[in-house]
Design an enzyme around this catalytic site. Sequence first.
Site, PDB file in Angstrom:
ATOM      1  N   TYR A 141      44.180  34.398  50.272  1.00 36.29           N
ATOM      2  CA  TYR A 141      43.402  34.408  50.233  1.00 36.29           C
ATOM      3  C   TYR A 141      42.417  33.630  51.946  1.00 36.29           C
ATOM      4  CZ  TYR A 141      41.654  36.441  45.323  1.00 36.29           C
ATOM      5  OH  TYR A 141      42.393  37.352  45.138  1.00 36.29           O
ATOM      6  N   LYS A 191      54.872  32.459  39.936  1.00 35.17           N
ATOM      7  CA  LYS A 191      56.462  34.221  39.708  1.00 35.17           C
ATOM      8  C   LYS A 191      57.228  33.367  40.792  1.00 35.17           C
ATOM      9  CE  LYS A 191      56.771  37.895  39.816  1.00 35.17           C
ATOM     10  NZ  LYS A 191      57.175  38.540  37.875  1.00 35.17           N
ATOM     11  N   ASP A 223      53.224  36.935  35.227  1.00 34.19           N
ATOM     12  CA  ASP A 223      53.136  38.465  34.443  1.00 34.19           C
ATOM     13  C   ASP A 223      53.220  38.633  33.131  1.00 34.19           C
ATOM     14  OD1 ASP A 223      55.715  38.140  35.094  1.00 34.19           O
ATOM     15  OD2 ASP A 223      56.316  39.895  35.430  1.00 34.19           O
ATOM     16  N   ASP A 247      42.476  33.969  40.173  1.00 37.28           N
ATOM     17  CA  ASP A 247      41.366  34.855  39.877  1.00 37.28           C
ATOM     18  C   ASP A 247      41.442  36.118  38.776  1.00 37.28           C
ATOM     19  OD1 ASP A 247      39.322  36.096  41.369  1.00 37.28           O
ATOM     20  OD2 ASP A 247      39.387  36.664  43.081  1.00 37.28           O
ATOM     21  N   ASP A 251      39.766  36.725  34.780  1.00 38.07           N
ATOM     22  CA  ASP A 251      38.950  38.441  34.924  1.00 38.07           C
ATOM     23  C   ASP A 251      39.353  38.218  33.200  1.00 38.07           C
ATOM     24  OD1 ASP A 251      37.636  37.546  36.747  1.00 38.07           O
ATOM     25  OD2 ASP A 251      37.280  39.203  37.425  1.00 38.07           O
TER      26      ASP A 251
END
Length: 368
Positions: A141, A191, A223, A247, A251
């Site tokens: 970001y 990851k 994942d 982020d 959610d």
Amino acid sequence: MLLKVTILPGDGIGPEVTEQAVLVLQAVADVFGHQLQLRHKPIGGAALAAVNNPLPADTIEACLSSSAVLLGAVGSPAYDRNPNHLRPESGLLRLRRELGAFANLRPATYFPALEGCSPLRPELVRGTDILIVRELLGGAYFGEPRSIEGPAGLRVATNTMRYGEGEIERIARVAFELAAQRRGQVLSVDKANVLECSRLWREVVTRIARDYPGVKLAHQYVDSAAMLLVQRPAEFDVILTENMFGDILSDQAGAVVGSLGMLGSASIGGSVGLYEPVHGSAPDIAGQGIANPLGAILSAAMLLRYSFKLETEAACIESAVDRVLASGSRTRDLAKAGQNAVSTSAMGQKVAEAVRERAKPAGQKAAS
């Protein structure tokens, strides 16, 4: 205590939900004898419409001169074709950087009254109490270079994921310190099988864990963590992760506990804390009076907890939300078939009333 707060209503449903959070903050101030001093300033699309700048200088000044910042939401489809520096979201990213708010805390808490709102079976979601600690000022970001270049049909887009050891260490310490006050478990999500950033992340987090022998550390690929979050959500305590992964996972955690509209957040670590609901601007329902204000209200509780160290007052708001939900009140996102949904303002008023109930003498409470 003087509670000096800058209010940034922002875009979409931001002004609607922020108004209710302020209503509840005022109730808390009245009940506990604090003085609430507010300044309202524009950000995002609202600021673009006013002065063609998503984060005006006077907004930054007001935020830096306050003790805390309460934000509604940022984002408007009207500016989707604008260059990056003139998009509403760039104002929010700049504000986080200006405030030095590198640690984003996103709790996802199970409310017994909302057990039926989760898409998961009740026995899976029951008891869920997750705190996601998201690094907020690094990763893809904020990384440079970033660009879209080339002629039409042959364009190439570039984003850079970048992390330094110091950035990883400071967010890791926040996660371990918070876990030590909770159930003593940190799951670090990365990851590392494919990303160099994640390999460095895992190495630094493992090193920092040695300073917290009372906290148990585990690692998980993102994942796999996403899968486990819906399989066994109640087993999670503190999730530590980088900007983009945090982020996305927060959610998902909102859906697990019933609605994204229930999630508040705190962005801390700098001189001034920033507090905002997780749900975004939701322009499709803006102005209809149906948005869920509880995420904003619970963000106000976090504001009291982390910026003013007012734990009793923060817990009072959280208890009031719990009682209002237990009484059967639901906004549209929480209402099931056959249930009447209350408006945004009605929900805010109910929580404020529940806060004020605390000030009544015991006999008066029983009679009311």
